[in-house]
Design an enzyme around this catalytic site. Sequence first.
Site, PDB file in Angstrom:
ATOM      1  N   CYS A 113       7.872  -4.027   5.760  1.00 42.60           N
ATOM      2  CA  CYS A 113       7.990  -2.641   5.799  1.00 42.60           C
ATOM      3  C   CYS A 113       9.368  -2.385   4.758  1.00 42.60           C
ATOM      4  O   CYS A 113       9.393  -1.242   4.235  1.00 42.60           O
ATOM      5  CB  CYS A 113       8.326  -1.917   7.059  1.00 42.60           C
ATOM      6  SG  CYS A 113       6.935  -2.215   7.825  1.00 42.60           S
ATOM      7  N   HIS A 253      11.281   4.536   5.732  1.00 40.25           N
ATOM      8  CA  HIS A 253      10.075   4.092   6.027  1.00 40.25           C
ATOM      9  C   HIS A 253       9.778   4.777   7.068  1.00 40.25           C
ATOM     10  O   HIS A 253      10.059   5.121   8.239  1.00 40.25           O
ATOM     11  CB  HIS A 253      10.263   2.399   6.616  1.00 40.25           C
ATOM     12  CG  HIS A 253       9.287   1.856   7.505  1.00 40.25           C
ATOM     13  ND1 HIS A 253       7.942   1.969   7.044  1.00 40.25           N
ATOM     14  CD2 HIS A 253       9.231   1.115   8.691  1.00 40.25           C
ATOM     15  CE1 HIS A 253       7.338   1.348   7.803  1.00 40.25           C
ATOM     16  NE2 HIS A 253       7.937   0.826   9.159  1.00 40.25           N
ATOM     17  N   ASN A 283       2.170   4.815  10.240  1.00 38.54           N
ATOM     18  CA  ASN A 283       3.090   3.565   9.751  1.00 38.54           C
ATOM     19  C   ASN A 283       2.135   2.845   8.664  1.00 38.54           C
ATOM     20  O   ASN A 283       1.254   2.304   9.241  1.00 38.54           O
ATOM     21  CB  ASN A 283       3.558   2.748  11.031  1.00 38.54           C
ATOM     22  CG  ASN A 283       4.451   1.439  10.337  1.00 38.54           C
ATOM     23  OD1 ASN A 283       4.401   1.269   9.244  1.00 38.54           O
ATOM     24  ND2 ASN A 283       5.305   1.123  11.473  1.00 38.54           N
TER      25      ASN A 283
END
Length: 328
Positions: A113, A253, A283
């Site tokens: 990420c 993120h 996500n």
Amino acid sequence: MAIGILGTGSYVPERVVTNDDIVALVPDAAPEWILRKTGIETRRWAAADEATSDLAAHAARRALEHAGLPVERIDHLIVSTSTGDFPQPPTATLVQHLIGATGAACLDINVVCAGFVYGLELARALVGARPGSHALVIGADLYSRILNFDDRRTSVLLGDGAGAAVIGEVPDGQGFIDIDLSSYGDAQDLIKVEAGGSRNPATVETVANGGHLFTMQGRGVRDFVMDNLPPILEKQLSRVGLTTEDVDCFVPHQANGVLLRELVERCNLGSAHTHLVVEKYGNVGSASVPVALDDAVQSGRIKDGDLVLLAGFGGGMSVGSGLIRWSS
């Protein structure tokens, strides 16, 4: 030479997966529990005939269009992904073929990420070494294929998507101000896929035991982020003579909506606009930062001259943060 982002683009699959949809797959989960714990209402999952390179190619075309740059002008193509189409060849070469970037040197990076910000730093160095060149940085992940639905705390978080940015020369005084990268190998067990590599090759047993599925220690990840990211951002801003009050837009993120609200408070970024898309996309791994960034740009939340702070954090464990004086 000032180097920055010339254009952004993103793509998420058409299939919308609601919390009501996902609880049919996840034991002991309820829509209200998911929303309360994660802030996520929906996520997108790829169609059966879509792979990571397909998502990345869509985002790349949109970024090129936004930048007003023909694909032939791309000299470097970087794909950040932890869910590539194959162990090899690199997903970047598949994207190159799909979009016709025949003159570009291609490579993949896997910093999960945090990877998009790592890719930006690599692109900045490559473009700086060859004036007049351009780089295309893509973050793309397709997690819906490696979810363990017996793990309700992880499987409800993740979706599929891709985001991209075109990197090149911008007017003096704009573009990248500072990018900070750091890794913490002692925390490597917090996020992982245990099987399928040289340490634990694929076998009938690894498949049967779920070794190829994504695992994450949610509490450990949360503690890692809260312990490490605030001081990293504070030191980075101080290093270039800025404070959190100077930040116009914070693009983190999109890990978990509840975690991000706590992070903003811990980092003293309340005066900035924090751009969140986690409630509608979940996500999306390495795509989280560029998808959120493109959404902020296209919605007018980021304007010419704004100070933008990007922050990616994920497996490894790794952190990448970037300060950009936006050029539109």
